[in-house]
Design a protein around this motif. Structure first.
Motif, PDB file in Angstrom:
ATOM      1  N   ARG A   1      52.827  45.327  37.431  1.00  0.00           N
ATOM      2  CA  ARG A   1      52.306  44.217  36.630  1.00  0.00           C
ATOM      3  C   ARG A   1      50.798  44.199  36.848  1.00  0.00           C
ATOM      4  O   ARG A   1      50.305  44.494  37.936  1.00  0.00           O
ATOM      5  CB  ARG A   1      52.976  42.897  36.989  1.00  0.00           C
TER       6      ARG A   1
ATOM      7  N   PHE B   1      48.585  38.690  19.948  1.00  0.00           N
ATOM      8  CA  PHE B   1      49.341  38.338  21.151  1.00  0.00           C
ATOM      9  C   PHE B   1      50.848  38.377  20.934  1.00  0.00           C
ATOM     10  O   PHE B   1      51.608  38.337  21.889  1.00  0.00           O
ATOM     11  CB  PHE B   1      48.936  36.958  21.660  1.00  0.00           C
TER      12      PHE B   1
ATOM     13  N   GLN C   1      54.578  42.950  21.263  1.00  0.00           N
ATOM     14  CA  GLN C   1      55.333  43.082  22.514  1.00  0.00           C
ATOM     15  C   GLN C   1      54.865  44.239  23.389  1.00  0.00           C
ATOM     16  O   GLN C   1      55.252  44.332  24.551  1.00  0.00           O
ATOM     17  CB  GLN C   1      56.823  43.234  22.213  1.00  0.00           C
TER      18      GLN C   1
ATOM     19  N   ALA D   1      47.382  43.333  28.015  1.00  0.00           N
ATOM     20  CA  ALA D   1      46.144  42.617  28.328  1.00  0.00           C
ATOM     21  C   ALA D   1      45.123  42.901  27.237  1.00  0.00           C
ATOM     22  O   ALA D   1      45.200  43.924  26.561  1.00  0.00           O
ATOM     23  CB  ALA D   1      45.602  43.048  29.687  1.00  0.00           C
TER      24      ALA D   1
ATOM     25  N   SER E   1      42.372  38.220  28.841  1.00  0.00           N
ATOM     26  CA  SER E   1      43.719  37.642  28.880  1.00  0.00           C
ATOM     27  C   SER E   1      44.681  38.692  29.408  1.00  0.00           C
ATOM     28  O   SER E   1      44.743  39.803  28.873  1.00  0.00           O
ATOM     29  CB  SER E   1      44.169  37.209  27.484  1.00  0.00           C
TER      30      SER E   1
ATOM     31  N   PHE F   1      48.748  39.314  30.524  1.00  0.00           N
ATOM     32  CA  PHE F   1      50.115  38.805  30.510  1.00  0.00           C
ATOM     33  C   PHE F   1      50.775  39.254  31.812  1.00  0.00           C
ATOM     34  O   PHE F   1      51.457  40.273  31.873  1.00  0.00           O
ATOM     35  CB  PHE F   1      50.864  39.318  29.276  1.00  0.00           C
ATOM     36  N   ASP F   2      50.532  38.492  32.878  1.00  0.00           N
ATOM     37  CA  ASP F   2      50.920  38.919  34.218  1.00  0.00           C
ATOM     38  C   ASP F   2      52.408  38.819  34.511  1.00  0.00           C
ATOM     39  O   ASP F   2      52.862  39.264  35.559  1.00  0.00           O
ATOM     40  CB  ASP F   2      50.117  38.177  35.285  1.00  0.00           C
ATOM     41  N   ASN F   3      53.193  38.274  33.600  1.00  0.00           N
ATOM     42  CA  ASN F   3      54.635  38.235  33.823  1.00  0.00           C
ATOM     43  C   ASN F   3      55.319  39.469  33.242  1.00  0.00           C
ATOM     44  O   ASN F   3      56.523  39.631  33.386  1.00  0.00           O
ATOM     45  CB  ASN F   3      55.247  36.962  33.228  1.00  0.00           C
ATOM     46  N   GLU F   4      54.559  40.347  32.587  1.00  0.00           N
ATOM     47  CA  GLU F   4      55.112  41.572  32.007  1.00  0.00           C
ATOM     48  C   GLU F   4      55.225  42.648  33.085  1.00  0.00           C
ATOM     49  O   GLU F   4      54.237  43.018  33.710  1.00  0.00           O
ATOM     50  CB  GLU F   4      54.217  42.091  30.880  1.00  0.00           C
TER      51      GLU F   4
END
Length: 152
Positions: free
Chosen positions: A34, A70, A73, A77, A96, A98-101
């Motif tokens: 991640r 955004f 899928q 980032a 930005s 997407f740290d949960n990916e």
């Protein structure tokens, strides 16, 4: 978990070849990652006017542009950079992540210059390494397969 860092420079004058691929895949897919940090830095700070985007994707890109979606899928980032030259040089960066990916395959970093003459942009990213159990491994791999098929 361990942190891996990667750095490089992308030349937007290469058009659709203005991308770097970071090899992360393993034979069994049991290691995931991640993004925890992303930084960009111009090749010629303060020297020229420029505006551009740097994006990180789960899959290689066939066409590179400055559009940021955004809802894509495959986007992990995105960063937006502006800089004015002259005696009152200003620079702005918006990042930005997407740290949960979590992903377990190679990633691609692209740069597109919207305006100006900067052409080259440095990047630095840090990835947190995560151990994946069989279920997480399967989910990450299936997402990657779906993303590749939807991009063809």
């Amino acid at each position: 978990m361990p942190i891996k860092s990667f750095r490089g420079m992308i030349d937007s004058s290469l058009g659709n070849d203005a991308q770097d691929t970071i090899s992360l895949h393993t034979n069994d897919g049991s290691v995931g990652y991640r993004i925890i940090k992303m930084q960009i830095f111009p090749n010629q700070p303060g020297a020229v006017d420029t505006e551009g985007t740097v994006k990180i994707f789960k899959i290689a890109q066939t066409a590179i542009d400055a559009l940021v979606d955004f809802s894509d899928q495959t986007l992990l980032a995105a960063a937006y950079y502006t800089q004015n030259d002259g005696p009152n040089t200003t620079a702005n960066t918006i990042i930005s992540i997407f740290d949960n990916e979590i992903f377990n395959q190679d990633i691609t970093i692209v740069y597109d210059e919207i305006s100006g003459t900067q052409q080259k942009m440095n990047y630095y990213i840090e990835l947190e390494q995560v151990s994946l159990d069989l279920t997480e491994n399967t989910v990450a791999t299936l997402k990657d397969i779906r993303n590749i098929k939807s991009n063809e």
